[in-house]
Write a protein that holds these residues in place. Structure first.
Motif, PDB file in Angstrom:
ATOM      1  N   ARG A   1       0.481  -1.101   0.277  1.00 23.04           N
ATOM      2  CA  ARG A   1      -0.082  -0.092   0.031  1.00 23.04           C
ATOM      3  C   ARG A   1       0.765   1.117  -0.414  1.00 23.04           C
ATOM      4  O   ARG A   1       2.166   1.375   1.218  1.00 23.04           O
ATOM      5  CB  ARG A   1      -1.098  -0.015   1.622  1.00 23.04           C
TER       6      ARG A   1
ATOM      7  N   TYR B   1       0.773   5.621  -0.511  1.00 29.42           N
ATOM      8  CA  TYR B   1      -0.277   7.137  -0.843  1.00 29.42           C
ATOM      9  C   TYR B   1       0.673   7.415  -2.714  1.00 29.42           C
ATOM     10  O   TYR B   1       2.021   8.066  -2.432  1.00 29.42           O
ATOM     11  CB  TYR B   1       0.373   7.580   0.074  1.00 29.42           C
TER      12      TYR B   1
ATOM     13  N   THR C   1      -4.394   9.130  -3.586  1.00 32.06           N
ATOM     14  CA  THR C   1      -4.986   8.243  -2.749  1.00 32.06           C
ATOM     15  C   THR C   1      -4.392   7.329  -2.025  1.00 32.06           C
ATOM     16  O   THR C   1      -3.134   6.914  -2.310  1.00 32.06           O
ATOM     17  CB  THR C   1      -6.082   8.258  -3.836  1.00 32.06           C
ATOM     18  N   TRP C   2      -5.072   6.941  -1.299  1.00 30.63           N
ATOM     19  CA  TRP C   2      -4.070   5.114  -1.292  1.00 30.63           C
ATOM     20  C   TRP C   2      -4.314   3.961  -2.650  1.00 30.63           C
ATOM     21  O   TRP C   2      -5.322   4.076  -3.118  1.00 30.63           O
ATOM     22  CB  TRP C   2      -5.042   3.800   0.162  1.00 30.63           C
TER      23      TRP C   2
ATOM     24  N   ASP D   1      -3.625   0.217  -3.497  1.00 25.05           N
ATOM     25  CA  ASP D   1      -2.931  -1.122  -2.823  1.00 25.05           C
ATOM     26  C   ASP D   1      -3.395  -2.563  -3.762  1.00 25.05           C
ATOM     27  O   ASP D   1      -3.757  -1.756  -5.026  1.00 25.05           O
ATOM     28  CB  ASP D   1      -4.156  -1.825  -1.997  1.00 25.05           C
TER      29      ASP D   1
ATOM     30  N   LYS E   1      -6.131   8.179 -13.345  1.00 25.87           N
ATOM     31  CA  LYS E   1      -6.082   7.538 -12.719  1.00 25.87           C
ATOM     32  C   LYS E   1      -6.264   5.770 -13.841  1.00 25.87           C
ATOM     33  O   LYS E   1      -5.315   4.763 -13.041  1.00 25.87           O
ATOM     34  CB  LYS E   1      -6.712   7.219 -11.793  1.00 25.87           C
TER      35      LYS E   1
ATOM     36  N   ASN F   1      -5.966  -1.418  -7.223  1.00 27.85           N
ATOM     37  CA  ASN F   1      -6.914  -0.848  -5.924  1.00 27.85           C
ATOM     38  C   ASN F   1      -6.508   0.690  -5.882  1.00 27.85           C
ATOM     39  O   ASN F   1      -5.687   0.630  -4.350  1.00 27.85           O
ATOM     40  CB  ASN F   1      -7.602  -1.500  -5.011  1.00 27.85           C
ATOM     41  N   ALA F   2      -6.881   2.064  -6.680  1.00 30.61           N
ATOM     42  CA  ALA F   2      -6.360   3.590  -5.998  1.00 30.61           C
ATOM     43  C   ALA F   2      -7.458   3.789  -5.814  1.00 30.61           C
ATOM     44  O   ALA F   2      -8.515   4.413  -6.680  1.00 30.61           O
ATOM     45  CB  ALA F   2      -5.712   4.244  -7.501  1.00 30.61           C
ATOM     46  N   GLY F   3      -7.676   3.465  -4.284  1.00 28.99           N
ATOM     47  CA  GLY F   3      -8.772   3.918  -3.633  1.00 28.99           C
ATOM     48  C   GLY F   3     -10.877   4.000  -4.497  1.00 28.99           C
ATOM     49  O   GLY F   3     -11.463   4.171  -3.790  1.00 28.99           O
TER      50      GLY F   3
ATOM     51  N   GLU G   1     -16.274  13.350  -3.595  1.00 29.71           N
ATOM     52  CA  GLU G   1     -14.868  12.751  -3.032  1.00 29.71           C
ATOM     53  C   GLU G   1     -14.056  14.108  -3.031  1.00 29.71           C
ATOM     54  O   GLU G   1     -13.378  14.386  -2.753  1.00 29.71           O
ATOM     55  CB  GLU G   1     -14.570  12.436  -4.744  1.00 29.71           C
TER      56      GLU G   1
END
Ligand code: AMP
Ligand code: MG
Length: 352
Positions: A40, A42, A46-47, A49, A186, A208-210, A255
């Motif tokens: 993970r 940042y 966004t986070w 994963d 993104k 997975n970007a947020g 958002e």
């Protein structure tokens, strides 16, 4: 003496060769079974994963390269950083011409195709408008610009459709045209991370970007399952399944926003009016790439009640939309993906 030395050397070489072979057999014999590794970090606000089924070595190398990729990407593809997109915007403003790196040019061509296909519901030439509303920086408090400023922006005719893309050379006659790839970058980043995993031989992965994501393969023998966020509450509206290579992206008014005088000012603007879109709370799109899913989610969010007509034009078959009143509509292709829904009163829309 010389002959004895040569004999020893031959023997040694043969032994080493045998040993080498043994080492190869040994490692083949106990080849690591892919296990789940997760990282993970940042990036892009966004986070991100990343989950991969692989060996420990592959995962370690992949995560390192993924981090380098994202660090570069968030500078080069963000209009308000000091990277490639900012340079392109400066050059377009100064001379009406700029040269892009081949990867950037390819993305801009795809973005231009989607701008035209969406009838400008999605249009990355909103950079100056986004700045006027104050949505470009986490440090500014968004507020409506003066109506004259919005009118002037609209009259100037800023659109990616008004940029000539000739190989890697961009030209435009529109002054103050500022590109903002926030609605598609993104998707590109997620696509590049998935491609990176593929190059490392990974067959099962999730990037997975947020909540905006793409999958490879499966999760322990069944399709990857993901939740679709409820735009007005904690928790999910439902859970859907994704096939190998598919991306699911959501555009939502939750958002980045401020609520003011009973109205929600948020970051998704209609390039045709210059104002935040009020007809939609959220749109989720499943597509074959992150780029298409990302741009299509923004386009259908902006299209409002006209989304059924625009969806096939931008290649979005599986769509879930929550309108301003919180009513949920799904296309037939989306309904087939839903493995569990919190409510079962969603309107299913026939696809054209
Ligand atoms: P997304 O969350 O993918 O819908 O992207 C929203 C971001 O894209 C915003 O924060 C803006 O930077 C930019 N944007 C806003 N409205 C549009 C639009 N209609 N077309 C393209 N980009 C937009
Ligand atoms: Mg988007």
């Amino acid at each position: 003496m010389k002959a004895a030395k040569a004999r020893t050397k031959r023997l040694l070489t043969r032994c080493l060769a045998a040993l080498g072979l043994a080492a190869v057999l040994l490692s083949a014999g106990c080849a690591e079974r892919p296990r789940l590794f997760e990282a993970r970090l940042y990036a892009m606000g966004t986070w991100v994963d990343i989950a991969v089924f692989s060996s420990a070595d592959t995962a370690a190398r992949l995560f390192e390269e993924a981090e380098a990729l994202l660090r570069r990407f968030e500078v080069d593809y963000y209009a308000w950083a000091d990277g490639e997109l900012a340079r392109i915007n400066r050059e377009l403003a100064a001379h009406g011409e700029a040269t892009a790196e081949p990867e950037m040019a390819a993305l801009l061509r795809e973005a231009q195709r989607l701008t035209i296909a969406s009838e400008r519901a999605f249009d990355p030439a909103v950079g100056a408008l986004v700045e006027q509303w104050g949505f470009h920086s986490a440090l500014t408090e968004p507020a409506p610009p003066p109506p004259e400023a919005i009118d002037a922006w609209r009259r100037a005719g800023a659109s990616l459709a008004a940029v000539e893309i000739d190989g890697v050379v961009l030209r435009t006659k529109v002054r103050d045209l500022k590109l903002d790839l926030g609605a598609i970058a993104k998707g590109e980043a997620v696509d590049r991370l998935v491609a990176l995993a593929g190059r490392h031989g990974v067959r099962d992965a999730l990037v997975n970007a947020g909540g905006d994501l793409r999958v490879l393969g499966r999760h322990r023998g069944r399709p990857w399952r993901i939740g679709i966020k409820d735009p007005r509450a904690h928790g999910v509206l439902g859970v859907i399944e994704l096939e190998n290579g598919e991306a699911a992206f959501t555009s939502g008014d939750y958002e980045r926003f401020v609520d003011r005088d009973g109205r929600r000012l948020h970051h998704i603007l209609d390039p045709r009016t210059g104002f935040p879109v009020e007809a939609t709370q959220a749109v989720t799109v499943i597509a074959q790439s992150g780029v298409v899913a990302d741009a299509a989610a923004t386009a259908l969010f902006v299209a409002g009640d006209d989304w059924h007509r625009i969806a096939p034009q931008v290649g979005a078959a599986a769509v879930l939309r929550v309108d301003a009143a919180g009513e949920i509509e799904v296309t037939e292709s989306m309904r087939r993906r839903i493995v569990s829904a919190i409510e079962d009163e969603w309107d299913v829309i026939a696809e054209s």
